[in-house]
Scaffold this motif. Structure first.
Motif, mmCIF file in Angstrom:
data_model
loop_
_atom_site.group_PDB
_atom_site.id
_atom_site.type_symbol
_atom_site.label_atom_id
_atom_site.label_comp_id
_atom_site.label_asym_id
_atom_site.label_seq_id
_atom_site.Cartn_x
_atom_site.Cartn_y
_atom_site.Cartn_z
ATOM 1 N N TYR A 21 0.819 -1.211 0.000
ATOM 2 C CA TYR A 21 0.000 0.000 0.000
ATOM 3 C C TYR A 21 0.856 1.265 0.000
ATOM 4 N N ASP A 22 1.952 1.256 0.758
ATOM 5 C CA ASP A 22 2.793 2.457 0.825
ATOM 6 C C ASP A 22 3.432 2.768 -0.526
ATOM 7 N N LYS A 40 4.218 6.645 -0.749
ATOM 8 C CA LYS A 40 4.655 7.016 0.595
ATOM 9 C C LYS A 40 6.096 6.604 0.907
ATOM 10 N N PRO A 47 -2.800 5.133 -5.852
ATOM 11 C CA PRO A 47 -3.423 4.698 -4.597
ATOM 12 C C PRO A 47 -4.658 3.839 -4.858
ATOM 13 N N ARG A 69 -4.147 4.808 8.889
ATOM 14 C CA ARG A 69 -2.942 5.054 8.094
ATOM 15 C C ARG A 69 -3.272 5.640 6.724
ATOM 16 N N TYR A 70 -4.390 5.214 6.117
ATOM 17 C CA TYR A 70 -4.653 5.583 4.723
ATOM 18 C C TYR A 70 -5.935 6.390 4.513
ATOM 19 N N ARG A 92 -8.745 5.506 3.412
ATOM 20 C CA ARG A 92 -9.325 5.139 2.123
ATOM 21 C C ARG A 92 -10.326 4.006 2.337
ATOM 22 N N CYS A 105 0.759 4.133 -2.883
ATOM 23 C CA CYS A 105 0.302 5.461 -2.464
ATOM 24 C C CYS A 105 1.414 6.517 -2.538
#
Length: 737
Positions: free
Chosen positions: A218-219, A224, A254, A316-317, A319, A222
């Protein structure tokens, strides 16, 4: 805060386990193993569930196995067209734990461009598709393929692990660019296994590292992962070029929906106390030796669980989140309890303001060989919403649970009133950590609770087996003997039902002396027929489920192949006649009853079954006459009880045959087990040859059973091996099998 949001209601999705992973040069295809590749009408079962979204395979390995220039769309064309006509929206999965076709791999620099090209082909052919998962669980797949060596290309290299992860995430970015050129509104549903690592204090640094690593899928997508990210220095230390990281900063993609897959084994515990564990569990990181085990099994660990883990994702996100896999490879009631907990967790988070979009019933058709992480194809099957070991996929209690959710009907499963095994402290029993267990001795073990199952026949083989296995499975039950409840007395049965309020009755009582029945026909019929009929009538009046047992001896043994449920009964002898009459009366009174025909019990806890008596006779050098011309389907009692409970919880009705798959004579049965159990081979063979010389002159008779409804019982050879391993009722050394 709760209430200050306009998120849509939580939906119910479904998913098909569709992994096509590679081990060495062999591709393991779940769609072939579960039969979905050949069954178009499976899609009708999806529609029956009432779901409107499904995670569905449009896999690169299957569509273009030889070349992207020569794709074969026939299978996918047919399935996607049918799903569209049924009003079901597919989330198209392009790779599922796969490393691509044989002309690429996760370590191949061209993997990303190849998958992107394929994604563009899919989008142009099916422009109406709106949801995609180009790569399922990139981090998990990279770990299994590049760090642990389980899957192709079988590497154990931190550098290759990271390169494989970056390849898959880059492939996702490029694939979505290709897709959105055709369908600008296409959504990325990015799945990943969600876990957390715990540890003893000495290993806190390793746990911190793994807890940073778990977010990488995910990072990266996105954007990050920059120089301030805790994993950036690790990438540099491995020699990853800055340009490969900058790609994600310049091309963020993302996920529109974060697909969370969480399993009970996903939370890990790193234990530096290696002496508590067997040698094969020990490992390390080059700095410390430790054991990586399931956190849920360690009494001193406070696991996060799905609620806290999903909230971590949200914080954290921020979303939208979908729980894209909710599955437990266990007994039916435990599968129900886990799915129910996930659904309740999603509802609670939704009320608290977390944008939870869906919970996915996974897997619709079950899965094969995940107990070995798909590294060995042994045919180990875990049922899901449907059980594919039937001629057509058979809906289990999980399917009916999902259907209740989609239709808004009340959920009525008494087994949900008791805690799952992961919530019971007896999950620690048998673990290596005896010193920790000693410290946890005062912990309270949560008992089974709620409406019980009422079990008759407390003194019999089957009744005792149900007592043992219901306790293991956390099923609330009451076991009664004849003095506590005479099943031939309607008054006593009704009094017990009023007292205990059971949701089901399992009848294991009855007359079992086959030869003696010829001289006691009235007693045999009273215990086998009258008692079963009384139970059926009380269950009919009270709305209670009934499971009762019948016998292979309702058949005359003249058939040339195993009997199925379709064959006409023709009993020979009083005992068989009583069982046939009991079937007739029970089904006439209560058509929803579950009647199970079975044969020739053997089990590890019974001192009176054929095998125990036979082996003791061999051990003592005593004669033991058996038939060489009578063939049966021996039934391993633990298998019988477990399968019976699953069918009962699934709400099945009618007459079913349950016996371990295979047919054998009594003499060959005893000989086979004696040899495996370590008895002297010469002694056993001498005995066997004597039996052959004294064989009856009568023609062969066979009451072997098979089933046209369900092939769920293990093979007889497998059951015999487990019996020999588990049984301690004789004292002959057991040889290694």
């Amino acid at each position: 805060m709760a209430g200050n949001h306009n998120y849509p209601p939580v939906e119910v999705w479904a998913g098909v386990e569709c992994t096509v992973n590679r081990v060495a040069d062999h591709f393991n295809d779940q769609l072939l193993l579960n039969g979905h590749h050949h069954r178009l009408d499976d899609l009708e079962h999806i529609a029956w569930l009432g779901v409107r979204t499904i995670r569905y395979p449009v896999l690169w390995e299957r569509t273009a196995p030889k070349s992207l220039a020569k794709p074969d769309w026939h299978w996918t064309d047919q399935r996607l067209s049918n799903l569209k006509s049924l009003g079901i929206n597919p989330i198209a999965g392009l790779t599922h734990h796969g490393s691509g076709p044989s002309y690429t791999s996760l370590a191949d620099a061209s993997f990303a461009e190849g998958l992107a090209q394929y994604a563009g082909m899919v989008a142009r052919r099916y422009p109406w598709l709106t949801h995609y998962t180009p790569v399922n669980e990139p981090l998990t797949t990279a770990r299994f393929s590049g760090l642990y060596g389980h899957w192709y290309p079988h590497k154990q290299s931190p550098l290759l692990f990271v390169q494989m992860l970056l390849n898959q995430c880059k492939a996702t970015v490029l694939a979505m660019k290709q897709i959105r050129q055709v369908q600008p509104d296409a959504l990325l549903v990015q799945t990943e296994d969600l876990g957390q690592t715990h540890s003893t204090p000495e290993l806190a640094y390793q746990a911190d590292f793994e807890n940073s690593r778990r977010w990488l899928t995910y990072d990266l997508l996105c954007g990050k992962v920059n120089k301030g990210h805790p994993m950036y220095a690790y990438f540099q230390w491995l020699g990853i070029p800055d340009s490969e990281i900058i790609f994600f900063l310049e091309n963020p993609c993302p996920p529109d929906i974060l697909g969370v897959n969480h399993y009970l084994t996903s939370e890990r515990f790193l234990d530096s106390r290696t002496d508590f564990y067997p040698q094969h569990m020990r490992g390390g990181n080059g700095r410390h030796a430790y054991v990586d085990t399931e956190a849920i099994r360690i009494p001193e660990v406070e696991v996060a669980g799905p609620y806290k883990l999903i909230r971590q994702v949200w914080e954290r996100y921020k979303r939208p989140i979908a729980i894209t896999e909710a599955h437990l490879g266990c007994t039916r009631e435990e599968q129900l309890r886990w799915l129910h907990q996930i659904w309740q967790t999603a509802g609670k988070l939704r009320e608290e303001g977390v944008d939870i979009r869906a919970v996915t019933g996974w897997s619709m058709l079950g899965s094969y060989d995940w107990d070995s992480l798909l590294t060995n194809i042994r045919g180990h099957y875990e049922p899901g919403l449907f059980d594919v070991r039937a001629p057509q996929p058979r809906p289990t209690a999980l399917a009916k649970y999902i259907k209740s959710l989609t239709s808004g009907q009340p959920i009525e499963y008494p087994v949900l009133d008791s805690p799952g095994w992961w919530q019971r402290n007896d999950r620690w029993i048998g673990h290596c950590l005896q010193p920790i267990l000693d410290n946890a001795a005062d912990e309270v073990v949560l008992p089974a609770r709620g409406r019980p199952i009422l079990i008759t026949g407390a003194t019999g083989t089957l009744g005792n087996a149900f007592e043992r296995i219901c306790s293991q499975r956390g099923l609330s039950f009451i076991l009664l003997n004849r003095q506590e409840m005479d099943i031939s007395s309607a008054e006593q049965v009704e009094a017990a039902v009023t007292k205990y309020h059971p949701w089901a009755i399992i009848n294991t009582a009855g007359y079992v002396r086959v030869e003696q029945a010829e001289s006691e026909p009235e007693k045999c019929f009273r215990e086998n027929v009258t008692g079963a009929a009384v139970l059926a009538e009380v269950c009919r009046k009270k709305g209670i489920r009934l499971l009762t047992y019948s016998s292979d001896l309702v058949f005359d043994g003249q058939a040339t192949k195993p009997y199925t449920e379709k064959d006409t009964v023709h009993p020979q002898g009083v005992y068989g006649e009583s069982k046939a009459e009991a079937e007739k009366q029970v089904m006439g009174i209560l058509p929803s009853a579950l009647v199970i025909r079975t044969s020739a019990f053997f089990g590890p806890w019974d001192e009176h079954n054929f095998l125990t008596l036979f082996l003791r006779s061999l051990q003592n050098g005593e004669p033991f006459d058996v038939k060489t011309n009578e063939y049966i389907s021996p039934t391993y009692v633990p298998d019988l009880v477990h399968t019976s409970l699953d069918l009962l919880i699934d709400g099945e009705e009618g007459i079913w045959h349950l016996a371990n798959q295979g047919s054998i004579s009594w003499a060959d049965f005893g000989r086979t087990v004696a040899l495996q159990a370590g008895f002297d081979a010469d002694m056993v063979e001498t005995w066997y040859q004597k039996q052959l010389k004294q064989a009856d002159t009568d023609a062969k008779k066979s009451t072997a059973l098979s089933s046209y409804k369900l092939h769920s019982m293990p093979l007889l050879a497998n059951a015999i091996s487990r019996y020999v391993h588990e049984c301690t009722l004789w004292k002959v050394p057991v040889i290694a099998l």
